[in-house]
Design a protein around this motif. Structure first.
Motif, PDB file in Angstrom:
ATOM      1  N   VAL A 172      81.440  25.111  73.761  1.00 55.77           N
ATOM      2  CA  VAL A 172      82.240  26.343  73.701  1.00 55.77           C
ATOM      3  C   VAL A 172      81.433  27.467  73.056  1.00 55.77           C
ATOM      4  CG1 VAL A 172      84.240  27.408  72.555  1.00 55.77           C
ATOM      5  CG2 VAL A 172      84.487  25.183  73.701  1.00 55.77           C
ATOM      6  N   ASN A 173      80.729  27.138  71.971  1.00 56.93           N
ATOM      7  CA  ASN A 173      79.914  28.133  71.262  1.00 56.93           C
ATOM      8  C   ASN A 173      78.831  28.724  72.169  1.00 56.93           C
ATOM      9  OD1 ASN A 173      78.938  29.267  68.509  1.00 56.93           O
ATOM     10  ND2 ASN A 173      77.100  28.348  69.389  1.00 56.93           N
ATOM     11  N   GLY A 174      78.285  27.867  73.059  1.00 56.32           N
ATOM     12  CA  GLY A 174      77.179  28.319  73.893  1.00 56.32           C
ATOM     13  C   GLY A 174      77.581  28.976  75.194  1.00 56.32           C
ATOM     14  N   TYR A 175      78.860  28.811  75.610  1.00 55.01           N
ATOM     15  CA  TYR A 175      79.281  29.279  76.932  1.00 55.01           C
ATOM     16  C   TYR A 175      79.380  30.800  76.992  1.00 55.01           C
ATOM     17  CZ  TYR A 175      81.916  29.609  81.282  1.00 55.01           C
ATOM     18  OH  TYR A 175      82.315  29.900  82.566  1.00 55.01           O
ATOM     19  N   ASP A 230      82.669  13.832  69.661  1.00 54.79           N
ATOM     20  CA  ASP A 230      83.179  14.531  70.853  1.00 54.79           C
ATOM     21  C   ASP A 230      83.558  15.970  70.503  1.00 54.79           C
ATOM     22  OD1 ASP A 230      83.532  11.953  72.639  1.00 54.79           O
ATOM     23  OD2 ASP A 230      84.395  11.518  70.689  1.00 54.79           O
ATOM     24  N   ARG A 231      84.207  16.158  69.358  1.00 51.84           N
ATOM     25  CA  ARG A 231      84.592  17.520  68.951  1.00 51.84           C
ATOM     26  C   ARG A 231      83.362  18.382  68.697  1.00 51.84           C
ATOM     27  NH1 ARG A 231      90.020  17.173  65.158  1.00 51.84           N
ATOM     28  NH2 ARG A 231      91.264  16.112  66.744  1.00 51.84           N
ATOM     29  N   THR A 232      82.322  17.803  68.089  1.00 50.05           N
ATOM     30  CA  THR A 232      81.102  18.576  67.865  1.00 50.05           C
ATOM     31  C   THR A 232      80.460  18.936  69.207  1.00 50.05           C
ATOM     32  OG1 THR A 232      80.778  17.409  65.778  1.00 50.05           O
ATOM     33  CG2 THR A 232      78.888  18.610  66.651  1.00 50.05           C
ATOM     34  N   THR A 233      80.468  17.993  70.140  1.00 45.62           N
ATOM     35  CA  THR A 233      79.941  18.275  71.480  1.00 45.62           C
ATOM     36  C   THR A 233      80.714  19.423  72.115  1.00 45.62           C
ATOM     37  OG1 THR A 233      79.310  15.947  71.718  1.00 45.62           O
ATOM     38  CG2 THR A 233      79.462  17.252  73.747  1.00 45.62           C
ATOM     39  N   PRO A 258      77.740  31.048  62.698  1.00 46.37           N
ATOM     40  CA  PRO A 258      78.372  30.870  61.376  1.00 46.37           C
ATOM     41  C   PRO A 258      79.741  31.542  61.276  1.00 46.37           C
ATOM     42  CG  PRO A 258      76.071  31.507  61.128  1.00 46.37           C
ATOM     43  CD  PRO A 258      76.394  31.636  62.591  1.00 46.37           C
ATOM     44  N   ALA A 259      79.957  32.641  62.040  1.00 49.41           N
ATOM     45  CA  ALA A 259      81.251  33.330  61.990  1.00 49.41           C
ATOM     46  C   ALA A 259      82.360  32.504  62.644  1.00 49.41           C
ATOM     47  CB  ALA A 259      81.136  34.692  62.674  1.00 49.41           C
ATOM     48  N   ARG A 260      81.985  31.485  63.435  1.00 45.36           N
ATOM     49  CA  ARG A 260      82.995  30.627  64.055  1.00 45.36           C
ATOM     50  C   ARG A 260      83.253  29.373  63.234  1.00 45.36           C
ATOM     51  NH1 ARG A 260      82.402  31.150  70.622  1.00 45.36           N
ATOM     52  NH2 ARG A 260      84.529  30.311  70.506  1.00 45.36           N
ATOM     53  N   LEU A 261      82.604  29.260  62.074  1.00 47.50           N
ATOM     54  CA  LEU A 261      82.795  28.090  61.214  1.00 47.50           C
ATOM     55  C   LEU A 261      83.465  28.523  59.922  1.00 47.50           C
ATOM     56  CD1 LEU A 261      79.267  26.444  61.617  1.00 47.50           C
ATOM     57  CD2 LEU A 261      81.429  25.442  62.390  1.00 47.50           C
ATOM     58  N   ARG A 262      84.397  27.711  59.433  1.00 48.09           N
ATOM     59  CA  ARG A 262      84.983  28.004  58.117  1.00 48.09           C
ATOM     60  C   ARG A 262      85.499  26.711  57.489  1.00 48.09           C
ATOM     61  NH1 ARG A 262      90.831  30.792  59.836  1.00 48.09           N
ATOM     62  NH2 ARG A 262      91.898  28.787  60.192  1.00 48.09           N
ATOM     63  N   LEU A 294      74.721  28.446  79.186  1.00 44.88           N
ATOM     64  CA  LEU A 294      75.058  27.596  78.046  1.00 44.88           C
ATOM     65  C   LEU A 294      73.943  27.796  77.030  1.00 44.88           C
ATOM     66  CD1 LEU A 294      76.302  24.044  79.122  1.00 44.88           C
ATOM     67  CD2 LEU A 294      77.604  25.908  78.092  1.00 44.88           C
ATOM     68  N   ALA A 295      74.185  28.690  76.083  1.00 44.40           N
ATOM     69  CA  ALA A 295      73.143  28.991  75.097  1.00 44.40           C
ATOM     70  C   ALA A 295      73.212  27.955  73.979  1.00 44.40           C
ATOM     71  CB  ALA A 295      73.324  30.401  74.555  1.00 44.40           C
ATOM     72  N   ILE A 296      72.738  26.752  74.287  1.00 48.09           N
ATOM     73  CA  ILE A 296      72.752  25.692  73.270  1.00 48.09           C
ATOM     74  C   ILE A 296      71.359  25.525  72.697  1.00 48.09           C
ATOM     75  CG2 ILE A 296      74.760  24.457  74.166  1.00 48.09           C
ATOM     76  CD1 ILE A 296      73.061  22.633  75.686  1.00 48.09           C
ATOM     77  N   HIS A 297      71.319  25.031  71.458  1.00 45.24           N
ATOM     78  CA  HIS A 297      70.062  24.868  70.729  1.00 45.24           C
ATOM     79  C   HIS A 297      69.084  24.029  71.558  1.00 45.24           C
ATOM     80  CE1 HIS A 297      67.307  23.755  67.510  1.00 45.24           C
ATOM     81  NE2 HIS A 297      67.897  24.643  66.731  1.00 45.24           N
ATOM     82  N   PRO A 298      67.820  24.490  71.684  1.00 39.14           N
ATOM     83  CA  PRO A 298      66.849  23.741  72.492  1.00 39.14           C
ATOM     84  C   PRO A 298      66.762  22.259  72.133  1.00 39.14           C
ATOM     85  CG  PRO A 298      65.931  25.857  71.881  1.00 39.14           C
ATOM     86  CD  PRO A 298      67.256  25.743  71.171  1.00 39.14           C
ATOM     87  N   SER A 299      66.927  21.920  70.842  1.00 39.60           N
ATOM     88  CA  SER A 299      66.816  20.507  70.468  1.00 39.60           C
ATOM     89  C   SER A 299      67.979  19.686  71.017  1.00 39.60           C
ATOM     90  CB  SER A 299      66.759  20.356  68.947  1.00 39.60           C
ATOM     91  OG  SER A 299      68.024  20.633  68.377  1.00 39.60           O
ATOM     92  N   LEU A 300      69.088  20.335  71.353  1.00 42.56           N
ATOM     93  CA  LEU A 300      70.254  19.623  71.893  1.00 42.56           C
ATOM     94  C   LEU A 300      70.300  19.641  73.416  1.00 42.56           C
ATOM     95  CD1 LEU A 300      73.093  20.899  69.499  1.00 42.56           C
ATOM     96  CD2 LEU A 300      71.607  18.902  69.229  1.00 42.56           C
ATOM     97  N   ALA A 301      69.548  20.542  74.043  1.00 39.45           N
ATOM     98  CA  ALA A 301      69.637  20.715  75.496  1.00 39.45           C
ATOM     99  C   ALA A 301      69.299  19.413  76.218  1.00 39.45           C
ATOM    100  CB  ALA A 301      68.703  21.833  75.936  1.00 39.45           C
ATOM    101  N   PRO A 302      70.113  19.016  77.210  1.00 42.11           N
ATOM    102  CA  PRO A 302      69.851  17.769  77.943  1.00 42.11           C
ATOM    103  C   PRO A 302      68.522  17.823  78.698  1.00 42.11           C
ATOM    104  CG  PRO A 302      72.053  18.611  78.444  1.00 42.11           C
ATOM    105  CD  PRO A 302      71.360  19.671  77.645  1.00 42.11           C
TER     106      PRO A 302
END
Lengths: 451, 451
Positions: free
Chosen positions: A330-333, A322-325, A241-245, A348-356
């Motif tokens: 970037v958020n997870g790296y 593409d930007r959200t991807t 959330p701190a990276r979103l505004r 890559l700490a990405i949300h489990p529901s998004l993980a390939p």
């Protein structure tokens, strides 16, 4: 200006994306296509998971939004009505000496283009730069066998217009009552002069747009509602959330059609910093009115109980797939040290529901029945979610490979497994290992994936 | 030549598709875009269900096929290597009098074009038709600010080439061993001179293509395997097996690159009859060899255990997402009488897994707590699968509306429901009504949907 909080990881991320099959340069064997990218085996799954999550949140889980998939090629009058033919332009200048072209606001140009003092940033000649002229950013092509002005069609520069021109068809076929929305996911194309930053600004990209049709006077209430909903959605992807505004458009930034506009920005780190990933716009009745004017058709809503007609206002939410991807990547790296180990790891700490890949399945060693048991487990799980079987190399190295592509869980079949039918589940983020019965494995993973 | 078994339903289907929100003419308010169509709220769900089913069967449920999403805009050399620049052409003739253009094989042309005897089918003049000249079917556009031959790019006419040029990137990043495949779903564009038959032949369409890379010599075995797999897939969509058949390409029909080719054909009924919906092709090493030659890059497979390199052969399966959608609609369309009722019904008998709406939820009448209970049931089910709440009009009319869009089940809340917490489930195909506990409803529907 260095970004104190988030260093620039883009170069390393681009390298990881190519090496591990997330994103490749388009037509790389031919030297690449200008700022166009292909999604590899892991990238296509990540992006599909993001798109499916948006589609579920915006269409399937609601009863007040309808889906649509309008074509990329539309009638050329659409882009006259929308203002794109006249206004979707960038000013360019030519050098009469070296024939190169530049954006008129290119910071490398010295002096005022079109005057004797202006100096070409490429060949260095003075007085050779033309005055700026308008260059339309839409890709154009010709439909039918004859290439003339009557057969020009454009590749859509946004998906939104496909929604506006279908407003009456959708409303009448679904019998929706205002307020309601129409959503679609699709490709759009812009012949950008200065694309760049990996998949941040590309000439071919994918949008996820929703247009919400409301009664005039209720538009600002819905605008606030959608601002909040969309910010919640980005947070739900696991983005810090701190990276979103929010960034509110100033009067100078506001497009001619917009009554109010906020961008959702994400901090990409480094010099790129906070950049738009989504726009929420109150477009008033600009779009429906223009299409009514240019088509000669009534694009109104008939409020039968109250026996009146009106042109709805539109609140738009427009997010780049593409930007959200890229934001999720970037958020997870992370590059980090591992307690008790000499080698660090990239995660890559990405949300489990998004993980390939949801789980890596490994035999500890290639003997004693472990590979057979692990392969059986992989085959049992595969119909339910994507898993990856790997028996090559040291177990630590196999864990690292899965960390690097964001796999949230690793299942290991070890010496104990073949005797007591248990396996270990390793958590990507905590590195904790739990032992569970192989019979309970699918349920245990599904429970963890749903957290 | 009338089709004895399957009458022509196309006109009635086109009308149903517009009226109920499956498919609209693109830019209809501007008079339409030539042979381009938009998918409405129900159509986008039907097509998405078909695409997701293909993606699951071809990518996620297998460990030997990787997904890909290559861009539409590719390097122009790709289309020189593939043979499209030189060979993807139709012969056209011009009339010097009325300026109209025709395909050289237009049956309305009398005489040999280019000779004094040839008669224009439009203005009727004699001797005014030019000799045939080649017209390329690729849409072309310009990338970057300058419109010259160096900036020409094409909209891809097929997705396959995006797979070939990424072969090495995908193989190396995934460490797949031959035999393995690469699959993708995406838009392609062809500037057809004679498109038509609704969404059967359109200028913008979506392909689902899989390229399977095999060791030379094993190609015909894999060709037979994929022929069978793909036919099974179409049958799994619920398409009547009697309306599906193989068509083997004769030596005259075989493309220059093909060693063998079979089409999967579906009987669309009427005069259209059996037409290709999928092609299964043994392409040998044509594509990888050509791209190796044109790019100067090695596009080989390294068989490390056996210390050798070779160029794999390719078995391709290429199915149209739009054509499959049309086949599912045509196959499911029925007008029939209903036992014990004076009015007949129109039914889209499509497979429950493909149906855009899984269940209609109705209160029998708009009073006595029935609407509240039905609305609660709809809200409870909606996060799990698409449902439609409807309280407007007579119950029989509501059933008919759902039959017409292929909804497999209708749930009715009646007078008994509010006292004993049961509802009825009506089956679209058998018209049978079962009474189940409202608490068991979700499980009962999921069980029926999985049948």
């Amino acid at each position: 200006m260095p970004n104190e909080k988030h260093p620039d990881v883009m170069d390393r991320l681009v390298s990881l994306c190519k090496r591990r099959g997330f994103i490749f340069q388009s037509s790389e064997i031919y030297g690449g296509t200008g700022s166009v990218w292909d999604y590899g085996p892991l990238g296509v799954e990540l992006k599909k998971n993001i798109k499916d999550r948006w589609w579920h949140a915006m269409v399937r889980a609601r009863d007040d939004i309808e889906g649509l998939d309008a074509a990329i090629l539309m009638h050329p009058r659409v882009w006259e009505a929308s203002g794109h033919v006249a206004g979707f332009v960038d000013p360019l200048v030519d050098c009469r000496n070296c024939k190169k072209r530049f954006r008129a606001d290119d910071p490398r140009i010295k002096g005022e283009p079109g005057t004797p003092d202006a100096q070409c940033p490429s060949c260095g000649m003075k007085g050779t730069l033309s005055a700026p002229r308008q260059f339309n950013l839409m890709f154009k092509t010709y439909m039918g066998p004859v290439e003339d002005t009557a057969s020009i069609v454009y590749l859509r520069p946004e998906t939104a217009q496909g929604i506006y021109v279908n407003f009456v068809n959708v409303q009448q076929s679904t019998r929706q009552k205002i307020p309601f929305g129409i959503a679609q996911i699709g490709k759009a194309f812009r012949n950008e002069i200065t694309p760049g930053n990996f998949i941040f600004r590309t000439r071919e990209f994918e949008q996820m747009e929703m247009q919400f049709f409301v009664e005039p006077g209720t538009d600002m209430t819905w605008f606030e509602y959608w601002k909040e909903q969309r910010m919640q959605w980005h947070r739900g992807l696991g983005i810090d959330p701190a990276r979103l505004r929010f960034h509110q458009h100033t009067p100078e930034e506001l497009a001619h059609y917009a009554r109010a506009a906020f961008d959702v920005q994400f901090d990409f780190g480094g010099t790129l910093g906070f950049q738009e990933i989504e726009g929420v716009h109150n477009r008033g009745d600009f779009d429906l009115s223009r299409h009514a004017e240019y088509s000669g058709k009534k694009l109104e809503y008939v409020d039968q109980p109250n026996n009146r007609r009106f042109t709805p206002y539109v609140v738009e939410t427009s997010v780049g797939a593409d930007r959200t991807t890229l934001a999720v990547l970037v958020n997870g790296y992370r590059e980090e040290s591992v307690p008790g180990e000499s080698e660090g790891r990239t995660v890559l700490a990405i949300h489990p529901s998004l993980a390939p890949v949801k789980a890596g399945i490994f035999p500890l060693v290639k003997k004693d029945g472990m590979p057979e048991m692990a392969a059986r487990i992989a085959a049992d799980l595969r119909p339910h979610f994507p898993v990856f079987y790997d028996e090559a190399g040291a177990i630590g190295r196999r864990y690292r490979r899965q960390d690097e592509v964001g796999t949230p869980f690793c299942i290991t079949v070890d010496g104990q497994s073949t005797s007591d039918n248990t396996v270990t589940i390793r958590d990507r983020d905590t590195l904790a290992q739990d032992r569970v019965s192989a019979d309970q494995l699918r349920a245990a993973l599904q429970e963890r994936l749903a957290r």
